[in-house]
Motif scaffolding. Structure first.
Motif, PDB file in Angstrom:
ATOM      1  N   LEU A  85      58.286  38.373  65.320  1.00  0.00           N
ATOM      2  CA  LEU A  85      59.364  38.910  64.484  1.00  0.00           C
ATOM      3  C   LEU A  85      60.729  38.456  64.990  1.00  0.00           C
ATOM      4  O   LEU A  85      61.613  38.115  64.200  1.00  0.00           O
ATOM      5  CB  LEU A  85      59.297  40.441  64.445  1.00  0.00           C
ATOM      6  N   GLN A  86      60.908  38.447  66.300  1.00  0.00           N
ATOM      7  CA  GLN A  86      62.185  38.016  66.848  1.00  0.00           C
ATOM      8  C   GLN A  86      62.431  36.535  66.554  1.00  0.00           C
ATOM      9  O   GLN A  86      63.539  36.137  66.184  1.00  0.00           O
ATOM     10  CB  GLN A  86      62.235  38.271  68.358  1.00  0.00           C
ATOM     11  N   LYS A  87      61.391  35.703  66.701  1.00  0.00           N
ATOM     12  CA  LYS A  87      61.501  34.283  66.351  1.00  0.00           C
ATOM     13  C   LYS A  87      61.871  34.129  64.876  1.00  0.00           C
ATOM     14  O   LYS A  87      62.690  33.291  64.511  1.00  0.00           O
ATOM     15  CB  LYS A  87      60.171  33.560  66.606  1.00  0.00           C
ATOM     16  N   CYS A  88      61.229  34.955  64.058  1.00  0.00           N
ATOM     17  CA  CYS A  88      61.452  34.906  62.610  1.00  0.00           C
ATOM     18  C   CYS A  88      62.899  35.261  62.266  1.00  0.00           C
ATOM     19  O   CYS A  88      63.552  34.578  61.469  1.00  0.00           O
ATOM     20  CB  CYS A  88      60.474  35.870  61.943  1.00  0.00           C
ATOM     21  N   ILE A  89      63.424  36.319  62.875  1.00  0.00           N
ATOM     22  CA  ILE A  89      64.801  36.751  62.623  1.00  0.00           C
ATOM     23  C   ILE A  89      65.794  35.687  63.085  1.00  0.00           C
ATOM     24  O   ILE A  89      66.818  35.440  62.439  1.00  0.00           O
ATOM     25  CB  ILE A  89      65.077  38.097  63.333  1.00  0.00           C
ATOM     26  N   ASP A  90      65.496  35.043  64.214  1.00  0.00           N
ATOM     27  CA  ASP A  90      66.398  34.027  64.774  1.00  0.00           C
ATOM     28  C   ASP A  90      66.350  32.699  64.021  1.00  0.00           C
ATOM     29  O   ASP A  90      67.231  31.860  64.179  1.00  0.00           O
ATOM     30  CB  ASP A  90      66.047  33.761  66.247  1.00  0.00           C
ATOM     31  N   SER A  91      65.322  32.517  63.193  1.00  0.00           N
ATOM     32  CA  SER A  91      65.126  31.230  62.519  1.00  0.00           C
ATOM     33  C   SER A  91      66.070  31.053  61.327  1.00  0.00           C
ATOM     34  O   SER A  91      66.402  32.016  60.629  1.00  0.00           O
ATOM     35  CB  SER A  91      63.667  31.105  62.040  1.00  0.00           C
ATOM     36  N   SER A  92      66.442  29.805  61.084  1.00  0.00           N
ATOM     37  CA  SER A  92      67.264  29.488  59.904  1.00  0.00           C
ATOM     38  C   SER A  92      66.394  29.232  58.674  1.00  0.00           C
ATOM     39  O   SER A  92      66.897  29.143  57.561  1.00  0.00           O
ATOM     40  CB  SER A  92      68.121  28.246  60.186  1.00  0.00           C
ATOM     41  N   ALA A  93      65.074  29.118  58.880  1.00  0.00           N
ATOM     42  CA  ALA A  93      64.146  28.890  57.764  1.00  0.00           C
ATOM     43  C   ALA A  93      63.931  30.194  56.988  1.00  0.00           C
ATOM     44  O   ALA A  93      64.196  31.293  57.492  1.00  0.00           O
ATOM     45  CB  ALA A  93      62.816  28.360  58.288  1.00  0.00           C
ATOM     46  N   ASP A  94      63.430  30.064  55.757  1.00  0.00           N
ATOM     47  CA  ASP A  94      63.212  31.238  54.898  1.00  0.00           C
ATOM     48  C   ASP A  94      61.784  31.754  55.046  1.00  0.00           C
ATOM     49  O   ASP A  94      60.826  31.083  54.646  1.00  0.00           O
ATOM     50  CB  ASP A  94      63.470  30.880  53.426  1.00  0.00           C
TER      51      ASP A  94
END
Length: 583
Positions: free
Chosen positions: A427-436
């Motif tokens: 989840l943290q990786k997901c939040i930090d990502s610029s991808a959708d």
């Protein structure tokens, strides 16, 4: 069918005499970073003539017994054009398999000949089409081995459309497999094609073969094959064949790099984030002409050395292991027979070589599939096609076991899906990502009364069945975890979230009947006590899905709060439902 007429005869004679062949180049790109890996050289006849089309040109040559002359001219023109254009990377040359054994062909591909164009043998890939029937497979395999020993590489073209089948791949053991465009066309809409390409990709991965998808014409096809594990691609969507070497357009590079980053970001594979590079150690390389006696002395000076990597200039050409050296020196005449010879005389040319980015679990599976004689040989690691280091089997297995144990500690004991620690990391990786991405939260409706009536054992079976459904419908680049109880989470590409929800709801609804006694299912409800101890009718099990975007969230807590609010809204509706929020 032969092409008749003096017009064709005169034109073809002109082509051969005046060397009137134009070479065009189509790039083959890496789907890891979008960079050009090499070029396929394609030949065209004179512009605005009846033989400009390559199919017409080669059909005429074959029908009139002049195929050798035409192919020889095309290859020579391709090499000369590549030299003048300063083409970098691999050069893929189309070759009829039945002329490879011709003495004239062998004479045309000596190291001295390639030296005129400042090319090495390992930069040439002979592309053999599956559509050509091989007259004598045994002789052909012998010829292929002859070229492999000189470091030429082999590609099997048109896989999936030819007459030879998979036996050519297993017999020839090529460096590359090129998937026919018919297999790639509309692959984003064809589940059967996807399964076939994924199987070929997995086979190639464990066989140390690279897969190239040909004929990519749409963004959707490209996205799909990336998700199936294909390493390289070419086609009109990437770039049309051209007489000059054009750069890959910036928007395509950005798209591939973003897609690649997304796939690396979220994954259910327990060892994906741990590449073999992390446990590689440097090992001294030796020149190919070093006397074996000196190699033996170096080996004896350090009992911990597993062997050496052998080079020809900067090129890695083989390995010598401690066991192999001892085997050669064993026997009454072993030492006297070999000690003055160069190490290249006894080195192994067939050794396990993997890229530094390869996941540890993949390397372990490949290593353990080797024949018993080489099972414990060290593994050679390359980075950007250059020697990087080695990994011993001992280090590989120890690291694999450590990672397996670490991973198992964080699994949910019931579903064996990643638990809360791994979920928070993703989840943290997901939040930090610029991808959708879309984060999907799953909850089984009316699960507590079901548990009360049918018991915990039956309830656990429902949870395990939902876990299976989620795994079965998880996109290749997605993540699924088990929060606990009947709550699950999935992280998927935003463009796939709606389709994913609908498939999961359909699958769950289809099997609900099996969780109930017949009379309860026909009645459509069960009777159980509510939270206040009062008996109440509860509907059958359904699933509610709340989907939240990874954008505009400062923390996992904020994202979870949004999902909780959506899930309450979703549960207000009858039956299984989903709500996707873009906020």
């Amino acid at each position: 069918m032969a092409i008749m007429g003096n017009e064709y005869e005169d034109l073809f004679s002109y082509i051969l005499e005046e060397k009137a062949i134009q070479t065009v180049f189509q790039p083959i790109i890496s789907l890891h970073n979008g960079q050009v890996y090499g070029y396929e050289a394609l030949s065209r006849g004179p512009i605005n003539t009846s033989l400009q089309n390559p199919e017409e040109l080669f059909n005429y040559a074959m029908a009139n017994g002049q195929l050798w002359e035409l192919e020889n001219l095309c290859r020579a023109t391709a090499l000369e054009s590549a030299f003048h254009l300063k083409a970098e990377g691999k050069l893929f040359l189309n070759v009829n398999p039945n002329i490879m054994n011709d003495p004239k062909f062998k004479q045309g591909f000596t190291k001295e000949y390639l030296g005129r164009f400042q090319m090495d043998t390992d930069s040439i890939v002979f592309e053999i089409t599956e559509r050509e029937a091989i007259n004598n497979l045994k002789d052909f395999i012998h010829t292929v081995d002859h070229y492999k020993k000189q470091y030429y590489q082999i590609a099997i073209d048109d896989v999936g459309a030819g007459h030879s089948g998979l036996n050519v791949i297993t017999d020839v053991r090529p460096h590359f497999i090129k998937l026919d465009m018919k297999l790639i066309r509309d692959i984003d809409k064809d589940r059967t094609k996807q399964l076939l390409v994924k199987s070929l990709s997995e086979f190639a991965n464990y066989s140390q073969i690279h897969i190239i998808a040909e004929g990519i014409e749409t963004k959707e096809e490209l996205t799909t094959i990336m998700g199936l594990g294909v390493q390289f691609a070419q086609g009109y969507f990437i770039q049309k064949p051209h007489p000059y070497l054009l750069p890959i357009r910036a928007e395509l590079l950005s798209f591939i790099q973003l897609e690649s980053k997304k796939r690396n970001l979220v994954s259910t594979n327990r060892l994906t984030d741990t590449s073999i590079e992390q446990i590689a150690t440097p090992l001294r390389t030796l020149a190919k002409d070093m006397p074996i006696s000196k190699v033996s002395a170096l080996m004896e000076s350090n009992d911990l050395l597993p062997g050496f990597c052998i080079t020809d200039g900067k090129k890695l050409i083989g390995v010598i292991t401690r066991n192999n050296l001892h085997l050669k020196f064993s026997g009454p005449y072993g030492y006297s027979l070999y000690n003055k010879k160069p190490v290249s005389a006894i080195m192994s040319r067939n050794y396990l070589k993997v890229d530094s980015s390869t996941p540890i679990d993949v390397v372990a599976k490949i290593a353990m599939k080797r024949d018993p004689i080489h099972l414990y040989d060290f593994i050679t690691i390359t980075k950007d096609d250059h020697y990087f280091g080695v990994v011993t089997v001992k280090d590989l297995l120890e690291k694999s076991m450590q990672l397996e144990i670490d991973y198992a500690k964080h699994l949910n004991p019931l579903s064996e899906l990643p638990g809360n620690i791994m979920i928070e990391q993703q989840l943290q990786k997901c939040i930090d990502s610029s991808a959708d991405f879309t984060v999907l939260y799953f909850d089984i409706d009316n699960f507590k009364p079901y548990n009360d009536v049918y018991g915990f054992e039956k309830g656990d079976k429902v949870i395990m069945k939902l876990a299976t459904i989620l795994e079965d419908n998880l996109p290749d680049d997605g993540f699924v975890g088990h929060i606990g109880g009947d709550d699950f989470i999935m992280i998927v590409d935003a463009s796939k979230s709606r389709d994913c929800c609908e498939k999961i709801i359909f699958a769950f609804t289809s099997i609900v009947e099996h969780f109930y006694h017949a009379h309860d299912f026909l009645k459509g409800s069960i009777v159980s006590k509510n939270r206040h101890g009062i008996e109440e009718h509860f509907s059958l099990l359904t699933v509610s899905i709340a989907g939240v975007t990874n954008k505009n969230n400062q923390s996992i807590f904020e994202l979870s709060e949004k999902a909780s609010h959506l899930k309450k809204q979703c549960k207000q509706f009858q039956g299984s439902n989903y709500i996707l929020s873009s906020m």
